[in-house]
Design a protein around this motif. Structure first.
Motif, short mmCIF file in Angstrom:
data_model
loop_
_atom_site.label_atom_id
_atom_site.label_comp_id
_atom_site.label_asym_id
_atom_site.label_seq_id
_atom_site.Cartn_x
_atom_site.Cartn_y
_atom_site.Cartn_z
N ILE A 1 0.85 -1.20 0.00
CA ILE A 1 0.00 0.00 0.00
C ILE A 1 0.88 1.25 0.00
N PRO A 2 0.74 2.12 -1.02
CA PRO A 2 1.52 3.36 -1.03
C PRO A 2 0.94 4.38 -0.05
N ILE A 3 1.77 4.86 0.85
CA ILE A 3 1.35 5.82 1.87
C ILE A 3 2.04 7.14 1.59
N ALA A 4 1.25 8.19 1.40
CA ALA A 4 1.80 9.50 1.06
C ALA A 4 2.53 10.09 2.27
N ILE A 5 3.80 10.43 2.07
CA ILE A 5 4.63 10.94 3.16
C ILE A 5 4.81 12.44 3.06
N ASP A 6 5.07 12.93 1.87
CA ASP A 6 5.36 14.35 1.68
C ASP A 6 4.79 14.79 0.34
N PHE A 7 3.97 15.83 0.35
CA PHE A 7 3.35 16.24 -0.92
C PHE A 7 3.04 17.73 -0.94
N CYS A 8 3.92 18.52 -0.35
CA CYS A 8 3.79 19.97 -0.34
C CYS A 8 5.15 20.56 -0.69
N ASN A 9 5.45 20.65 -1.98
CA ASN A 9 6.77 21.13 -2.42
C ASN A 9 6.59 22.21 -3.48
N PRO A 10 6.49 23.48 -3.07
CA PRO A 10 6.25 24.55 -4.05
C PRO A 10 7.39 24.73 -5.05
#
Length: 397
Positions: free
Chosen positions: A257-266
């Motif tokens: 299962i892919p778990i989102a760790i970091d997804f805020c990179n402007p």
């Protein structure tokens, strides 16, 4: 002529390659160049139809410039209003709402009270907090990190409550979050550009920086294809919801299962020496195509920013229908009644009335105002973490 500008700092390889790629396509009426700023006047338009922002997260002056440019019609990528308000804890909450798996995470109050606050400012904060429930929810080992940070700054691995409290001493006024550790068998960093183009890159965050992309995917066979499809779907969901046009998403894969760790990179890393030549080529091409498309759609003088579905859905909620007015009965004025004429010849005597003396009760002084009692402060050390009492159920390591 529509200009595409790129605003950048110390990086060299991507900005120059981006400018050259846009200009090499020979699009009529479109050119790319490095942004030049000689003055910033309120509500003043810029000469750019599109600006790719690669540095304002570190330079507040640039951020203010970009917001001013945006309200005058420049399509700024990424939206400076949204990412300025964005933060990791909210992102996790939003991801959970749209069905993307994320680590179990809780928010922690700052170790030190913010400036210009007192104990009274935190009268709504329970003390001590429900630490047993928090630790049971997250588990150990865990990671403690700023709720709105990035770049792996002020990130701590903690192995038990005592370790967390000890390291929390170093965080000052930072608002932290405690997040479960994900033991992963695969890890990916995914570029998403224009909310439609996705590049999935195997990534090893435990390697030195220049070797993090020097790894291969471990999942094979049908499971591999299914995993990649799911990761692509989650990447698009997150970027559409958040409104990012130029972003990276990291996934740790646990039990398939892919778990989102970091997804805020402007301004995600796009240096050729870290992402590698093949990935670099993909990013340059996708970014150039996206910028040209946005320049063609840009309407001067209007708002040309991208807003995520989270904002768009909130704005599109229909207003509550007004309650229909109830007709009120019309008042009918009565017919005037004739009054007998007054005989002005007769003298009308008016008896003078002497006012009565005020009674004692009326002359009594008004009672003194009662002072508002001091607010009850639930704790002497509000907003400060503290180990639980001796009778706590938490076992000391």
């Amino acid at each position: 002529m529509k200009k595409i500008g790129i605003l950048f700092g110390m990086e060299n390889t991507f900005p120059n390659a981006f400018i050259e790629r846009v200009n090499s396509k020979g699009e009529s009426g479109i050119i790319a160049e490095a942004v030049t700023i000689d003055k910033v006047i309120q509500a003043g338009p810029t000469e750019y139809a599109v600006i790719i922002d690669r540095i304002s997260q570190d330079v507040p002056f640039y951020r203010a410039f970009l917001k001013n440019a945006a309200i005058s019609g420049t399509a700024v990528i990424n939206n400076p209003f949204w990412w300025s308000a964005d933060e990791k804890f909210f992102n996790n909450a939003l991801a959970e709402k749209i069905g993307v798996p994320v680590p179990k995470t809780v928010l922690l109050p700052s170790k030190q009270r913010p400036e210009n606050t007192s104990e009274t400012s935190f009268r709504n904060l329970a003390f001590p907090m429900a630490w047993e429930e928090i630790f049971q929810y997250v588990g150990f080992p865990a990671y403690m990190k700023p709720h709105d940070g990035g770049g792996w700054k002020s990130v701590y691995k903690v192995v038990n409550p005592q370790d967390m409290w000890h390291k929390h001493e170093e965080t000052g006024q930072l608002v932290m979050m405690l997040q479960e550790e994900i033991e992963f068998e695969d890890y990916f960093r995914c570029y998403c550009i224009g909310q439609k183009d996705v590049l999935i890159m195997p990534y090893e965050p435990r390697n030195p920086h220049h070797l993090r992309y020097a790894t291969e995917m471990k999942t094979t066979g049908e499971a591999r294809e299914k995993l990649l499809e799911t990761i692509r779907d989650y990447t698009l969901k997150l970027n559409v919801a958040l409104g990012y046009d130029f972003n990276t998403v990291e996934f740790a894969v646990r039990d398939g299962i892919p778990i989102a760790i970091d997804f805020c990179n402007p301004a995600p890393d796009a240096d050729i020496y870290s992402v590698g030549p093949d990935n670099f080529e993909w990013v340059v091409e996708a970014a150039a195509n996206m910028a040209i498309e946005r320049a063609k759609k840009q309407i001067p003088g209007q708002t040309n920013l991208t807003w995520g579905s989270f904002i768009n859905d909130a704005v599109s909620i229909p207003a509550v229908a007004p309650v229909p007015a109830v007709a009120q009965p019309v008042a009918v004025e009565p017919e005037p009644v004739a009054t007998p004429p007054v005989d002005t010849a007769k003298e009308v005597k008016v008896k003078a009335v002497t006012p009565k003396k005020a009674t004692k009760a009326a002359t009594a002084k008004a009672p003194e105002p009662v002072a508002e009692p001091e607010p009850k402060i639930p704790t002497k050390k509000a907003a400060v973490t503290k180990a639980p009492a001796k009778n706590s159920k938490i076992k000391k390591s």
